[in-house]
Design an enzyme around this catalytic site. Structure first.
Site, PDB file in Angstrom:
ATOM      1  N   ASP A 122       0.836  -1.196   0.000  1.00 17.95           N
ATOM      2  CA  ASP A 122       0.000   0.000   0.000  1.00 17.95           C
ATOM      3  C   ASP A 122       0.875   1.252   0.000  1.00 17.95           C
ATOM      4  O   ASP A 122       1.883   1.326   0.712  1.00 17.95           O
ATOM      5  CB  ASP A 122      -0.880  -0.020   1.257  1.00 17.95           C
ATOM      6  CG  ASP A 122      -1.899   1.084   1.282  1.00 17.95           C
ATOM      7  OD1 ASP A 122      -2.732   1.147   0.365  1.00 17.95           O
ATOM      8  OD2 ASP A 122      -1.864   1.887   2.235  1.00 17.95           O
TER       9      ASP A 122
ATOM     10  N   GLU B  69       1.549  -0.562  -5.199  1.00 17.62           N
ATOM     11  CA  GLU B  69       0.520   0.444  -5.431  1.00 17.62           C
ATOM     12  C   GLU B  69       1.249   1.781  -5.458  1.00 17.62           C
ATOM     13  O   GLU B  69       1.471   2.404  -4.426  1.00 17.62           O
ATOM     14  CB  GLU B  69      -0.540   0.455  -4.332  1.00 17.62           C
ATOM     15  CG  GLU B  69      -1.671   1.431  -4.659  1.00 17.62           C
ATOM     16  CD  GLU B  69      -2.281   2.124  -3.447  1.00 17.62           C
ATOM     17  OE1 GLU B  69      -3.410   2.634  -3.571  1.00 17.62           O
ATOM     18  OE2 GLU B  69      -1.641   2.170  -2.392  1.00 17.62           O
TER      19      GLU B  69
END
Length: 592
Positions: free
Chosen positions: A234, A307
């Site tokens: 993330d 990401e």
């Protein structure tokens, strides 16, 4: 096929332009992540086993047969760690435990074992940019004095101004407002400030601290030892900040955040806001080289997935150099408008950038942070990217959106590289655009002062059975977000074994993708297909398969051959030629 005649088809005189050569590997050499189709499971909305209305790990385990039958290669699980759930689990309080909301570590082990038995690999989410404010480290930091080792794990700073009442710099949060929150000392007086690029309950870690780096390598090993096949990282581009946290008057924005507006691009630009001293700093690559070495100690080609909302594409490719990560989501592709020239450009640039570092391109159209592509493609500007859609906003054209979404998906699945699917897109699920505002839980909704709808609309629990309470999501019928009426007709039991349904369209595409090895194939653009005047076409050849997508109005004729698959009904003209109509993709094996 129907017999609707297109008018004025121009004669064909095709040419091809090679932009990507096939990756030739023996099965023994093949790295699974290079061409895998990976299915994202958002745990709270996939399947609920205990009846509390929130999805859980046992619910996922019970539905893994669905994913095996669909034909995907792996599952990515969004966070299930112990968390106060201020940001749907992306505020992690304990990286080595399962939140009771989702089950137990034993439930996770059972899920992993079942997935592996079905031939599915499992990727878990890792959230290294920030912890929860309830993490033991941050609680210790609040209890410690300025300058202490406990506070050195985070970004604590004195405020500006004579009384320290101003934030240390002008950085803003992705969720809106300041990126700084002031603490209160034990005696009740105002204290230092701490940095949070997201919600105040998500304090950013200081990755210049060796203790932080060592802890996360231990976290990696904890899950690798349990048998996971990789990690989706993330905010992979945000962990390292510029030295000294220099002031900056820009607006911090990622796909999750406010200030996105009606973004979309004809040239593949994401509008991700990568400029600024908090994004895409050089130091992140040292972290991923170290993590690469950790994963290399384990058998089975474990993978790291970035990401990273960075641009240009050549800069994104730096995250997947041979000694760093294995995949990086291609958000430039996700944000490209429904435009033939733009789609060709972003695919070409993506393949050129990833080929330069020997990595696959990782295609994606939907995830838990964006409006579902079945709705985005039904907007007045197809493919534009609002930050959520509310009932009072202009509504998507559901029929056109689904037709384009199916066409876009078949185009994506024909491209060389890996692809990600977001749960429910195989059912053609739209965004819940009429969700009651009282139900919204996304912190972006609250921190934007109710000006940004946020991401709840794409996170609604899945429909499994049309005639069961809660559409089969939960044995009690409870759902943590309400399901729109449109979900009933799209439930799995209404589509399974139904020719032409979105579910069966996905199943067939995944089977053919594997059968023709398209994920490790080549790509050459095809020009000169017969078409009606003004028709926009994206046409390519990958191995034996010709792929033709008509973007918008018009139609294009296919050469003689075997039609393998199509996203919707094809047509025939007066000469008996098979014709691809508007907003449709067809796969054909041309006659030799």
């Amino acid at each position: 096929m129907t017999s609707t005649q297109p008018t004025g088809l121009a004669p064909a005189s095709t040419t091809t332009t090679l932009v990507h050569r096939a990756l030739e590997q023996s099965p023994e050499q093949a790295e699974w992540w290079r061409d895998a189709v990976i299915y994202q499971v958002y745990p709270r909305s996939f399947a609920d086993a205990d009846g509390d209305g929130v999805g859980d790990l046992p619910g996922i385990t019970a539905r893994l047969d669905h994913l095996a039958r669909l034909g995907v290669d792996a599952v990515w699980l969004s966070p299930f760690y112990r968390s106060p759930q201020k940001d749907a689990g992306y505020d992690v309080a304990d990286y080595r435990d399962v939140d009771p909301l989702f089950g137990t570590l034993e439930d996770f082990d059972a899920l992993l074992e079942r997935a592996h038995r079905l031939g599915l690999r499992v990727i878990v989410d890792l959230v290294p940019n920030h912890t929860s404010s309830e993490h033991v480290w941050f609680r210790a930091a609040l209890a410690a004095a300025p300058g202490s080792p406990e506070r050195a794990r985070y970004h604590f700073r004195d405020g500006r101004g004579p009384d320290g009442s101003l934030p240390p710099n002008g950085w803003t949060s992705v969720f809106g407002g300041s990126a700084w929150t002031r603490t209160t000392d034990a005696d009740g007086t105002p204290g230092q400030w701490y940095l949070h690029l997201f919600d105040p309950s998500q304090p950013d870690l200081d990755w210049s601290n060796p203790e932080v780096r060592e802890e996360f390598e231990r976290v990696l090993r904890f899950w690798l030892d349990r048998g996971v096949d990789g990690f989706r990282v993330d905010v992979a581009h945000g962990m390292v900040k510029a030295p000294g946290l220099p002031d900056w008057d820009g607006t911090s924005s990622m796909i999750e955040g406010a200030h996105q507006g009606e973004l979309g691009s004809e040239d593949g630009a994401t509008g991700a806001g990568t400029a600024g001293p908090m994004w895409d700093q050089e130091g992140v690559h040292d972290i991923y080289r170290a993590w690469h070495r950790v994963l290399a100690e384990y058998e089975g080609d474990r993978a790291l997935v970035a990401e990273a909302w960075v641009e240009p594409l050549a800069r994104l490719a730096r995250y997947v150099r041979p000694d760093e990560m294995q995949q990086a989501f291609n958000f430039a592709f996700l944000t490209t408008l429904w435009d033939a020239d733009a789609l060709r450009s972003v695919v070409t640039e993506s393949l050129e950038a990833s080929d330069a570092v020997g990595a696959p391109t990782t295609w994606v159209l939907s995830n838990h942070d964006v409006v579902r592509h079945a709705s985005r493609l039904g907007l007045a500007v197809p493919g534009s990217r609002p930050n959520g859609i509310r009932a009072e906003d202009p509504q998507p054209d559901a029929e056109a959106g689904l037709r384009r979404a199916r066409a876009a998906t078949l185009l994506m699945l024909a491209l060389p590289g890996s692809s990600y699917l977001y749960q429910g897109e195989e059912l053609g699920l739209p965004e819940h655009t009429t969700l009651d505002d009282d139900e919204r839980q996304d912190p972006a909704w609250w921190r934007s002062g109710h000006t940004e709808a946020g991401r709840d609309g794409c996170r609604v629990p899945l429909p499994w059975s049309a005639d069961e309470p809660g559409l089969g999501f939960s044995p009690t019928g409870r759902t943590w977000l309400s399901q729109p009426d449109s979900f009933r007709a799209l439930a799995l039991d209404q589509q399974r074994d139904v020719p032409g349904s979105t579910y069966e369209t996905y199943r067939t595409a995944l089977r053919l993708r594997r059968e023709f090895a398209l994920g490790t194939g080549s790509l050459a653009w095809v020009d000169g297909l017969a078409r009606t005047p003004g028709t926009e076409v994206v046409a390519l050849v990958n191995r034996e398969v010709l792929v033709v997508t008509v973007v918008g109005d018009g139609s294009a004729a296919l050469p003689e051959g075997e039609v393998l698959h199509a996203s919707g009904p094809l047509e025939t003209d007066e000469h008996g030629r098979v014709v691809v109509p508007a907003d449709t993709t067809a796969w054909v094996r041309p006659a030799t």
